[in-house]
Design a protein around this motif. Structure first.
Motif, PDB file in Angstrom:
ATOM      1  N   GLY A 169     -40.795 -33.226   4.521  1.00 24.31           N
ATOM      2  CA  GLY A 169     -41.380 -31.908   4.711  1.00 24.31           C
ATOM      3  C   GLY A 169     -41.241 -31.069   3.467  1.00 24.31           C
ATOM      4  O   GLY A 169     -40.397 -31.342   2.608  1.00 24.31           O
ATOM      5  N   ASP A 170     -42.072 -30.036   3.369  1.00 24.44           N
ATOM      6  CA  ASP A 170     -41.969 -29.102   2.249  1.00 24.44           C
ATOM      7  C   ASP A 170     -40.895 -28.047   2.511  1.00 24.44           C
ATOM      8  O   ASP A 170     -40.266 -27.551   1.585  1.00 24.44           O
ATOM      9  N   TYR A 171     -40.739 -27.684   3.783  1.00 20.67           N
ATOM     10  CA  TYR A 171     -39.754 -26.685   4.198  1.00 20.67           C
ATOM     11  C   TYR A 171     -39.139 -27.140   5.514  1.00 20.67           C
ATOM     12  O   TYR A 171     -39.736 -27.911   6.263  1.00 20.67           O
ATOM     13  N   THR A 172     -37.955 -26.611   5.798  1.00 22.94           N
ATOM     14  CA  THR A 172     -37.308 -26.868   7.078  1.00 22.94           C
ATOM     15  C   THR A 172     -36.567 -25.613   7.510  1.00 22.94           C
ATOM     16  O   THR A 172     -36.088 -24.846   6.670  1.00 22.94           O
ATOM     17  N   VAL A 173     -36.488 -25.394   8.795  1.00 21.99           N
ATOM     18  CA  VAL A 173     -35.715 -24.284   9.359  1.00 21.99           C
ATOM     19  C   VAL A 173     -34.387 -24.878   9.807  1.00 21.99           C
ATOM     20  O   VAL A 173     -34.374 -25.819  10.605  1.00 21.99           O
ATOM     21  N   GLU A 174     -33.288 -24.326   9.293  1.00 26.79           N
ATOM     22  CA  GLU A 174     -31.972 -24.910   9.546  1.00 26.79           C
ATOM     23  C   GLU A 174     -30.943 -23.882   9.985  1.00 26.79           C
ATOM     24  O   GLU A 174     -30.951 -22.741   9.522  1.00 26.79           O
ATOM     25  N   PHE A 175     -30.058 -24.296  10.867  1.00 30.05           N
ATOM     26  CA  PHE A 175     -28.833 -23.560  11.143  1.00 30.05           C
ATOM     27  C   PHE A 175     -27.826 -23.965  10.067  1.00 30.05           C
ATOM     28  O   PHE A 175     -28.028 -24.924   9.327  1.00 30.05           O
ATOM     29  N   GLU A 176     -26.735 -23.262  10.015  1.00 28.20           N
ATOM     30  CA  GLU A 176     -25.624 -23.667   9.172  1.00 28.20           C
ATOM     31  C   GLU A 176     -24.739 -24.644   9.944  1.00 28.20           C
ATOM     32  O   GLU A 176     -24.672 -24.571  11.162  1.00 28.20           O
ATOM     33  N   PRO A 177     -24.087 -25.568   9.281  1.00 25.78           N
ATOM     34  CA  PRO A 177     -23.968 -25.710   7.829  1.00 25.78           C
ATOM     35  C   PRO A 177     -25.082 -26.528   7.187  1.00 25.78           C
ATOM     36  O   PRO A 177     -25.018 -26.831   6.001  1.00 25.78           O
ATOM     37  N   GLY A 178     -26.117 -26.877   7.961  1.00 31.47           N
ATOM     38  CA  GLY A 178     -27.191 -27.708   7.426  1.00 31.47           C
ATOM     39  C   GLY A 178     -27.848 -27.140   6.189  1.00 31.47           C
ATOM     40  O   GLY A 178     -28.073 -27.859   5.201  1.00 31.47           O
ATOM     41  N   ALA A 179     -28.150 -25.840   6.209  1.00 29.94           N
ATOM     42  CA  ALA A 179     -28.832 -25.222   5.062  1.00 29.94           C
ATOM     43  C   ALA A 179     -27.969 -25.265   3.810  1.00 29.94           C
ATOM     44  O   ALA A 179     -28.422 -25.668   2.735  1.00 29.94           O
ATOM     45  N   THR A 180     -26.705 -24.880   3.933  1.00 32.09           N
ATOM     46  CA  THR A 180     -25.807 -24.878   2.780  1.00 32.09           C
ATOM     47  C   THR A 180     -25.516 -26.296   2.304  1.00 32.09           C
ATOM     48  O   THR A 180     -25.392 -26.538   1.099  1.00 32.09           O
ATOM     49  N   SER A 181     -25.430 -27.244   3.218  1.00 27.31           N
ATOM     50  CA  SER A 181     -25.212 -28.642   2.827  1.00 27.31           C
ATOM     51  C   SER A 181     -26.375 -29.163   1.996  1.00 27.31           C
ATOM     52  O   SER A 181     -26.167 -29.855   0.989  1.00 27.31           O
ATOM     53  N   LEU A 182     -27.606 -28.828   2.390  1.00 26.40           N
ATOM     54  CA  LEU A 182     -28.769 -29.239   1.600  1.00 26.40           C
ATOM     55  C   LEU A 182     -28.690 -28.670   0.186  1.00 26.40           C
ATOM     56  O   LEU A 182     -28.984 -29.346  -0.789  1.00 26.40           O
ATOM     57  N   GLU A 183     -28.272 -27.410   0.084  1.00 25.09           N
ATOM     58  CA  GLU A 183     -28.123 -26.779  -1.238  1.00 25.09           C
ATOM     59  C   GLU A 183     -27.036 -27.448  -2.056  1.00 25.09           C
ATOM     60  O   GLU A 183     -27.245 -27.785  -3.224  1.00 25.09           O
ATOM     61  N   SER A 184     -25.866 -27.644  -1.455  1.00 25.91           N
ATOM     62  CA  SER A 184     -24.732 -28.202  -2.205  1.00 25.91           C
ATOM     63  C   SER A 184     -24.998 -29.641  -2.648  1.00 25.91           C
ATOM     64  O   SER A 184     -24.457 -30.088  -3.655  1.00 25.91           O
ATOM     65  N   GLU A 185     -25.833 -30.354  -1.901  1.00 29.22           N
ATOM     66  CA  GLU A 185     -26.185 -31.723  -2.269  1.00 29.22           C
ATOM     67  C   GLU A 185     -27.368 -31.772  -3.236  1.00 29.22           C
ATOM     68  O   GLU A 185     -27.789 -32.853  -3.656  1.00 29.22           O
ATOM     69  N   GLY A 186     -27.906 -30.610  -3.601  1.00 25.74           N
ATOM     70  CA  GLY A 186     -29.042 -30.548  -4.512  1.00 25.74           C
ATOM     71  C   GLY A 186     -30.341 -31.057  -3.889  1.00 25.74           C
ATOM     72  O   GLY A 186     -31.265 -31.443  -4.602  1.00 25.74           O
ATOM     73  N   LYS A 187     -30.428 -31.003  -2.563  1.00 25.97           N
ATOM     74  CA  LYS A 187     -31.619 -31.521  -1.880  1.00 25.97           C
ATOM     75  C   LYS A 187     -32.528 -30.413  -1.349  1.00 25.97           C
ATOM     76  O   LYS A 187     -33.550 -30.702  -0.735  1.00 25.97           O
ATOM     77  N   GLY A 188     -32.147 -29.168  -1.589  1.00 24.83           N
ATOM     78  CA  GLY A 188     -32.955 -28.054  -1.113  1.00 24.83           C
ATOM     79  C   GLY A 188     -32.337 -26.727  -1.487  1.00 24.83           C
ATOM     80  O   GLY A 188     -31.230 -26.686  -2.039  1.00 24.83           O
ATOM     81  N   TYR A 189     -33.049 -25.653  -1.201  1.00 20.33           N
ATOM     82  CA  TYR A 189     -32.590 -24.305  -1.491  1.00 20.33           C
ATOM     83  C   TYR A 189     -32.910 -23.402  -0.315  1.00 20.33           C
ATOM     84  O   TYR A 189     -33.972 -23.538   0.304  1.00 20.33           O
ATOM     85  N   VAL A 190     -32.011 -22.487  -0.014  1.00 22.19           N
ATOM     86  CA  VAL A 190     -32.289 -21.482   1.011  1.00 22.19           C
ATOM     87  C   VAL A 190     -33.196 -20.441   0.367  1.00 22.19           C
ATOM     88  O   VAL A 190     -32.814 -19.806  -0.622  1.00 22.19           O
ATOM     89  N   VAL A 191     -34.393 -20.294   0.914  1.00 22.58           N
ATOM     90  CA  VAL A 191     -35.364 -19.370   0.320  1.00 22.58           C
ATOM     91  C   VAL A 191     -35.527 -18.097   1.131  1.00 22.58           C
ATOM     92  O   VAL A 191     -36.028 -17.091   0.612  1.00 22.58           O
TER      93      VAL A 191
END
Length: 197
Positions: free
Chosen positions: A51-73
């Motif tokens: 997907g281009d975007y995903t709607v996430e609860f935490e800690p999913g959103a921060t985990s994606l950021e910390s793994e370099g796989k996404g950014y909270v926009v």
């Protein structure tokens, strides 16, 4: 634009679509929304490029950021207003027969709200860390800081009529509510108001 939001009728999906509509977008035609993936699996699917975007609860959103796989926009919570995600319900008969239990419960919750208002994100993260054994303290601190900066937590537990109406607006917009309910028939704020004093 391909967006994963979890399954139809879930709060993340309904809030997301409501926000799109508030900004003049039609969720059915202006974007492609995938509702076929279980909400607990959307972060993994996004990390795999589904997907281009995903709607996430935490800690999913921060985990994606910390793994370099996404950014909270953006934050749905900031854009939607105070949506009551959690409410405690009891039968009217129980409330009438046990007001001291209800008040004690609400007082304890208010102490938690008071703690959040009077402590730093770092202090809050240290206190709640044992509740999240699968998440490291740095990630918890990042999440709490984000919520803190967004003013996610109210300073009291009063379920305001505006929030009740917003919830019904969201449910109605999603086609999940056929008839609106009167605030005064479902909500009592006396215990929360007393606890906040």
């Amino acid at each position: 634009m391909f967006i994963m939001v979890g399954q139809t009728g879930g709060m993340p999906e309904m809030v997301f679509e409501y926000i799109l509509k508030q900004h003049g977008m039609d969720p059915a035609t202006d974007v492609e929304i995938n509702q076929s993936i279980d909400f607990g699996s959307t972060a993994a699917a996004f990390a795999e490029g589904k997907g281009d975007y995903t709607v996430e609860f935490e800690p999913g959103a921060t985990s994606l950021e910390s793994e370099g796989k996404g950014y909270v926009v953006a934050s749905l919570g900031e854009d939607s207003g105070y949506v009551p995600y959690t409410a405690y319900s009891a039968k009217q008969s129980y409330i009438e027969e046990n007001p001291e239990i209800i008040q004690g419960f609400v007082n304890a919750l208010q102490k938690g709200m008071d703690f959040v208002q009077s402590h730093t994100p770092e202090e809050i993260a240290k206190v709640i860390e044992p509740q999240f054994p699968e998440t490291d303290l740095e990630t918890i601190t990042t999440i709490v800081t984000r919520y803190y900066d967004q003013d996610t937590w109210k300073d009291n537990l009063v379920f305001e009529e505006d929030s009740f109406n917003l919830l019904q607006d969201i449910l109605e917009s999603a086609g999940e509510l056929e008839q609106r309910a009167p605030y005064s028939d479902l909500v009592t704020t006396e215990f929360a108001q007393k606890a906040a004093k």
